[in-house]
Design an enzyme around this catalytic site. Structure first.
Site, PDB file in Angstrom:
ATOM      1  CB  CYS A   1      -0.984  -0.002   1.171  1.00 47.39           C
ATOM      2  SG  CYS A   1      -0.251  -0.461   2.751  1.00 47.39           S
TER       3      CYS A   1
ATOM      4  CG  HIS B   1       0.116   3.254   5.493  1.00 49.97           C
ATOM      5  ND1 HIS B   1       0.746   3.165   6.720  1.00 49.97           N
ATOM      6  CD2 HIS B   1       0.374   2.071   4.862  1.00 49.97           C
ATOM      7  CE1 HIS B   1       1.341   1.999   6.831  1.00 49.97           C
ATOM      8  NE2 HIS B   1       1.138   1.314   5.719  1.00 49.97           N
TER       9      HIS B   1
END
Length: 470
Positions: free
Chosen positions: A79, A149
């Protein structure tokens, strides 16, 4: 170009009138952008992609009303790097951000690994001009709602990187829980979401993030806006509303094409929330002026979903790890029901949004390419090679390597154990027949291209492990 020079130039260009793209009528203002990014959603996890198990009528309708891409790729099989790539329009190797942010040692590797992954960044450099910042001179309001993130410290979080609003974005890639209050005291490394106020007890996170997104749209309906709705779903922990879980437990008794009722329930809840957001755009009469982009950040996690006919899943450089669902809707511009089979990638989103909004981006040295000609079906598309560099031992895959896709050919250069894999994706989508030994000249040609590419973009390379014992 330096960030301040870029923004100054953009502000000047924004004073001019917006020119309509293609043969469409002149727009009253720059279009809005709604980018829905789903976490760990597999290529086969939607009805419009061929799933008979998952129920996604709203996402299917979105795809039917626009263009669905059958060969869309994430910039990385995990990710954080993919998100960095799509936000900047640059390749993960150029960004020197090739591994995901983790609470453990920066980039884990076995003691006896053949290579040591590069100690690269765990953030987007502040000097990078991300999408929200590039749109700001044109008067766009921007919100990052959900997973971030791409910054391990608050100084790298959304509002420090050009977004006006940050709701629920912070260091970690998964929530401590999907239920309010969003806390898990047993997790000392991810006990709460510091950028999200608790809702009423029992509130579900995907519902809450959609509520926040709808409110942002309402608050900014009279100006152009960019909504980056980055759902934590369908990432672990596996948690979903009980009624939906029971529904899919029952469905599993007759349909064994999938394997996890909770994951399926998370997908249906996500789909319901996509429907709620699209309905709000319609109620506010913003549908015609809004570009909606839907995509996943990497392939599906094999533990909870079946990615067949693609091989493997999240963390792998096989198609199951990097090929993702993607659809774009722009009423009056993109022909409904159109399907694009041209390979595209995460980095292409940035330049596409810039071109649609009429903003200059060519001087920003992007790796991505605007796919507007594909969306409008107005120009011939010049074929290009796509590259991946993932020199990391994924917790799931443990297969560091690099990839080039050239036409229908895909070469994987494995670093541990060393080796080459060559696949003809047109005839072998499942990557079952390695042709490297049968076509050594082609394999060598593609490997040379791959090595030259890595050298050309100032990649921070891995090194051999001096403690390696074969």
């Amino acid at each position: 170009m330096h960030r301040r020079e870029f923004i100054s130039k953009m502000a000047i260009s924004a004073l001019g009138s917006f020119m309509c793209i293609g043969s469409c009528a002149t727009l009253k203002r720059e279009p809005n952008f709604v980018f829905i990014l789903v976490d760990d959603l597999g290529w086969m996890d939607l009805g419009c992609q061929g799933s008979s198990f998952y129920e996604t009528p709203n996402i299917d309708r979105l795809a039917e009303q626009g263009m669905r891409f059958t060969q869309a790729y994430s910039a990385c099989p995990v990710c954080s790097p993919t998100r960095a790539a799509l936000l900047t329009g640059k390749d993960t190797a150029r960004l020197q951000f090739t591994g995901h942010i983790t609470r453990h040692k920066r980039h884990r590797h076995p003691d006896n690994s053949r290579i040591i992954p590069p100690d690269d960044r765990m953030y987007i450099r502040p000097a990078e001009i991300i999408i929200a910042e590039a749109l700001k001179p044109a008067g766009y309001a921007s919100a990052s709602i959900g997973k971030w993130h791409v910054g391990h410290e608050p100084k790298y979080w959304p509002t420090e990187q050009g977004f006006d609003i940050n709701i629920a974005g912070y260091t970690h890639g998964s929530p401590p829980t999907y239920w309010s209050p969003y806390e898990n005291p047993e997790k000392d490394w991810n006990a709460d979401i510091p950028t999200l106020k608790d809702g009423k007890k029992g509130e579900y996170l995907t519902d809450r993030l959609t509520d926040e997104a709808i409110q942002f749209v309402k608050d900014n309906q009279n100006r152009p806006f960019f909504l980056y709705l980055s759902h934590y779903a369908v990432h672990t922990p596996m948690q979903a509303p009980r009624n939906l879980v029971e529904k899919y437990k029952h469905k599993l008794k007759s349909d064994r094409s999938q394997k996890n009722a909770v994951y399926a329930a998370m997908i249906e809840n996500l789909d319901q929330n996509v429907g709620r957001l699209l309905t709000s755009l319609q109620d506010l009469e913003l549908t015609q002026d809004t570009v909606v982009i839907f995509a996943s950040d990497n392939g599906g996690l094999s533990k909870v979903t079946n990615n067949a006919p693609l091989r493997a899943g999240k963390g792998y450089l096989y198609e199951g790890g990097i090929r993702v669902p993607m659809a774009v809707k722009w009423p009056g511009h993109i022909r409904p029901g159109s399907i694009c089979r041209v390979p595209v990638t995460s980095e292409d989103i940035y330049p596409t949004m810039m071109e649609i909004s009429g903003q200059d981006y060519l001087s920003n040295n992007l790796d991505g390419k605007s796919i507007l000609p594909l969306l409008l079906q107005t120009e011939h598309w010049k074929e290009r090679d796509l590259y991946w560099y993932y020199p990391h031992y994924s917790p799931r895959a443990k297969n560091p390597g690099a990839v080039i896709r050239s036409g229908n050919w895909k070469l994987i250069q494995r670093y541990d154990p060393p080796g080459l894999e060559l696949y003809d994706l047109e005839n072998d989508q499942s990557e079952q027949c390695n042709l490297a030994e049968q076509k050594p000249h082609l394999a060598h040609e593609l490997q040379t291209k791959l090595v030259n590419w890595l050298e050309s973009i100032d990649t921070k390379m891995h090194t051999l492990n001096p403690n390696y014992n074969k």
